[in-house]
Design a protein around this motif. Structure first.
Motif, PDB file in Angstrom:
ATOM      1  N   ILE A   1      42.822  37.967  38.231  1.00 15.70           N
ATOM      2  CA  ILE A   1      41.890  37.107  38.960  1.00 15.70           C
ATOM      3  C   ILE A   1      40.949  37.961  39.792  1.00 15.70           C
ATOM      4  CG2 ILE A   1      41.697  35.250  40.661  1.00 15.70           C
ATOM      5  CD1 ILE A   1      44.518  34.388  39.876  1.00 15.70           C
ATOM      6  N   SER A   2      39.665  37.615  39.750  1.00 12.24           N
ATOM      7  CA  SER A   2      38.658  38.310  40.548  1.00 12.24           C
ATOM      8  C   SER A   2      37.770  37.291  41.234  1.00 12.24           C
ATOM      9  CB  SER A   2      37.803  39.232  39.668  1.00 12.24           C
ATOM     10  OG  SER A   2      36.744  39.797  40.426  1.00 12.24           O
ATOM     11  N   ARG A   3      37.570  37.459  42.560  1.00 10.22           N
ATOM     12  CA  ARG A   3      36.678  36.567  43.286  1.00 10.22           C
ATOM     13  C   ARG A   3      35.227  36.801  42.878  1.00 10.22           C
ATOM     14  NH1 ARG A   3      37.355  32.223  45.482  1.00 10.22           N
ATOM     15  NH2 ARG A   3      35.892  32.637  47.168  1.00 10.22           N
ATOM     16  N   ASN A   4      34.920  38.013  42.439  1.00 11.16           N
ATOM     17  CA  ASN A   4      33.561  38.365  42.045  1.00 11.16           C
ATOM     18  C   ASN A   4      33.562  38.753  40.577  1.00 11.16           C
ATOM     19  OD1 ASN A   4      30.953  39.452  41.762  1.00 11.16           O
ATOM     20  ND2 ASN A   4      30.902  40.094  43.906  1.00 11.16           N
ATOM     21  N   GLU A   5      33.012  37.895  39.740  1.00 15.44           N
ATOM     22  CA  GLU A   5      32.962  38.169  38.301  1.00 15.44           C
ATOM     23  C   GLU A   5      31.830  39.126  37.939  1.00 15.44           C
ATOM     24  OE1 GLU A   5      35.151  37.329  36.156  1.00 15.44           O
ATOM     25  OE2 GLU A   5      36.346  36.043  37.471  1.00 15.44           O
ATOM     26  N   ASP A   6      30.977  39.422  38.882  1.00 10.45           N
ATOM     27  CA  ASP A   6      29.832  40.286  38.621  1.00 10.45           C
ATOM     28  C   ASP A   6      30.174  41.739  38.949  1.00 10.45           C
ATOM     29  OD1 ASP A   6      27.277  40.996  37.873  1.00 10.45           O
ATOM     30  OD2 ASP A   6      26.427  40.653  39.862  1.00 10.45           O
ATOM     31  N   TYR A   7      31.305  42.210  38.461  1.00  8.43           N
ATOM     32  CA  TYR A   7      31.699  43.599  38.683  1.00  8.43           C
ATOM     33  C   TYR A   7      31.068  44.484  37.601  1.00  8.43           C
ATOM     34  CZ  TYR A   7      35.078  42.613  34.966  1.00  8.43           C
ATOM     35  OH  TYR A   7      35.667  42.259  33.773  1.00  8.43           O
ATOM     36  N   PRO A   8      30.914  45.802  37.844  1.00 11.50           N
ATOM     37  CA  PRO A   8      30.313  46.681  36.840  1.00 11.50           C
ATOM     38  C   PRO A   8      31.154  46.742  35.578  1.00 11.50           C
ATOM     39  CG  PRO A   8      30.313  47.723  39.003  1.00 11.50           C
ATOM     40  CD  PRO A   8      31.151  46.492  39.126  1.00 11.50           C
ATOM     41  N   ARG A   9      30.486  46.880  34.436  1.00 12.99           N
ATOM     42  CA  ARG A   9      31.189  46.935  33.152  1.00 12.99           C
ATOM     43  C   ARG A   9      31.353  48.360  32.640  1.00 12.99           C
ATOM     44  NH1 ARG A   9      31.716  42.331  34.878  1.00 12.99           N
ATOM     45  NH2 ARG A   9      32.092  40.516  33.541  1.00 12.99           N
TER      46      ARG A   9
END
Length: 516
Positions: A430-438
């Motif tokens: 689970i991540s609160r921020n889905e906009d993490y670097p790929r």
């Protein structure tokens, strides 16, 4: 053009040449100046503000100064800034940097009298609250942390004749890349003859009477003498909803998860009980070294339903530590939230296998077992060499032993690792921020601190430290199946550097002991 028209001194304080010529014609004079075709937006809006007119009346006892063009020879421009109307001087002084105002007050009694005008300071406080990014013009005096309420951080600034304490708040969850938020906490008005008054800025009813006491070096306390100003007419329910909108940027109806509602309410109760008296202690920024993985400093991080918190990343030989500067009901400020073992990099599987949580867990647990064996071997060797010496510190302990080995291991790892590699969170994390670097640079084995409410049953659990770039990193909490994203705080602090490595390490020990 508007500024030039007001500074030229030919017309009234908010007038222009065209108005001066019209007035001369009404008096029978010959207005020899040509009409000014540039229109001042403030003139089109109907003239000066009521605050400036009130300021002028206060300064001159209700009698505006005569305009130099009317007091002297016809059409003569002012020879000195002292000849300008007081309401114009209020406008000029109000636009100057706050750090210039004390010097200006020493020029003459007229300037000192004008600088007492409340309009100047009210405008500066409003601008400072609404646009915190303009704080580059003031002098910051280091960063401080609330000792009694370890979920707050603040920094003071010298702004003209005021010292203002700014509450330092992370952005709304989960936007870690957004800038920090600022709120005035208290204000010290420096008076003449070494006198000062203290105002509490907390609450929703404006500044009110407060008190400040210097406890010892690098420590002081503030107290509010009118806590009724902190209360709202609708009671605690209205206070909670207002706090929720300000601190979280949402309403209670927007939060559907019952457990998250419970944690947010707990944090509100936890913070609001400390609005009467607070003690602050100075914190130092971590010293840096050319061998550091990235530049150390302050970072904003996501912590699930607890929201965003501030973490200090520092390097200690073969360890990197993330220390909480703000905290929550589970893990208070001062505790070491994450620790990174720079001597044990992790080689992640390919992108498809990385999506499998069990595969990532297998890799991490293998490294954890390797670390345990190495610690046991080190303890055994130390006992054979000198049984009287204490055993080596376990993983997560203090100390910077093995710095040369750590630097060498880190350097060789970075040389062999690619510049970047694909990265994706495993399914189920689970991540609160889905906009993490790929993409990421490198990963390390680490441990994260978890505990129950009230810091009960604390335990260090395995995890993965993920370095994305110079300003962002992440941590995967294996036991929680949760991911935290951290982003650097890009605010320049002055006078916040530690005088020495020993002083910084001592500060970390002190804030951890206070939190415990």
């Amino acid at each position: 053009m508007a500024v030039c028209a007001r500074l030229c001194g030919v017309g009234p304080a908010r007038g222009c040449r065209r108005r001066g010529a019209a007035r001369e014609q009404r008096r029978g004079g010959a207005g020899d100046s040509e009409p000014d075709t540039d229109t001042d937006p403030e003139e089109a809006g109907g003239g000066g503000s009521e605050e400036d007119e009130e300021a002028a009346e206060r300064i001159e006892g209700g009698r505006p100064l005569p305009h130099p063009a009317e007091a002297g020879s016809a059409g003569r421009a002012p020879l000195s800034i002292l000849e300008l109307p007081p309401e114009l001087l209020v406008q000029i002084f109000g636009s100057l940097p706050g750090t210039d105002l004390p010097s200006l007050a020493r020029v003459c009694t007229t300037f000192r009298r004008i600088l007492r005008t409340d309009t100047i300071w009210r405008r500066r406080c409003r601008e400072g609250t609404a646009r915190p990014e303009n704080m580059g013009s003031v002098k910051t005096c280091g960063s401080w942390r609330s000792q009694e309420c370890p979920v707050e951080m603040f920094m003071p600034s010298v702004d003209g004749l005021f010292i203002i304490g700014w509450m330092y708040l992370p952005p709304h969850d989960p936007h870690v890349d957004d800038p920090m938020r600022f709120k005035p906490l208290f204000r010290i008005h420096l008076m003449e003859r070494k006198a000062a008054t203290v105002e509490c800025m907390y609450g929703h009813k404006g500044p009110h009477n407060g008190h400040i006491q210097i406890v010892k070096k690098d420590e002081f306390s503030t107290k509010c003498n009118q806590t009724d100003h902190h209360r709202m007419s609708g009671g605690r329910q209205e206070e909670f909803r207002t706090w929720l909108r300000e601190e979280w940027g949402r309403t209670l109806e927007d939060i559907f998860h019952e457990h998250m509602q419970e944690l947010i309410l707990m944090k509100f109760i936890y913070t609001s009980q400390y609005d009467n008296c607070l003690t602050y202690r100075r914190i130092y920024l971590p010293p840096s070294s050319p061998d550091d993985l990235i530049k150390p400093g302050l970072f904003k991080g996501t912590y699930g339903s607890h929201g965003l918190e501030i973490v200090m990343l520092s390097f200690h030989g073969k360890k990197a530590k993330g220390t909480k500067i703000t905290g929550d009901p589970n893990i208070p400020a001062g505790q070491q939230t994450v620790e990174i073992d720079l001597a044990h990099p992790l080689h992640l599987p390919d992108i498809e296998n990385l999506r499998d949580f069990s595969e990532l867990s297998r890799i991490v647990l293998e490294v954890q077992e390797q670390v345990r064996r190495e610690e046991q071997e080190q303890e055994h060797r130390q006992e054979e060499e000198d049984p009287s010496q204490p055993a080596a510190k376990p993983l997560g302990g203090e100390g910077a032993e093995g710095e040369d080995t750590a630097a060498g291991a880190e350097g060789s790892t970075q040389d062999k690792a690619p510049a970047s590699q694909p990265f994706v969170l495993p399914i189920g994390v689970i991540s609160r921020n889905e906009d993490y670097p790929r993409t990421c640079r490198i990963c390390y084995y680490g441990t994260g601190l978890i505990a129950g409410h009230g810091f009960t049953s604390p335990e260090r659990t395995p995890g993965v430290f993920v370095l994305f770039d110079d300003d962002r990193f992440g941590f995967i909490w294996l036991d929680l199946k949760s991911f935290s994203l951290y982003s650097r705080i890009k605010v320049a602090f002055q006078n916040a550097e530690a005088p020495s490595r020993e002083a910084f390490d001592e500060m970390l020990k002190n804030i951890q002991s206070l939190a415990t």
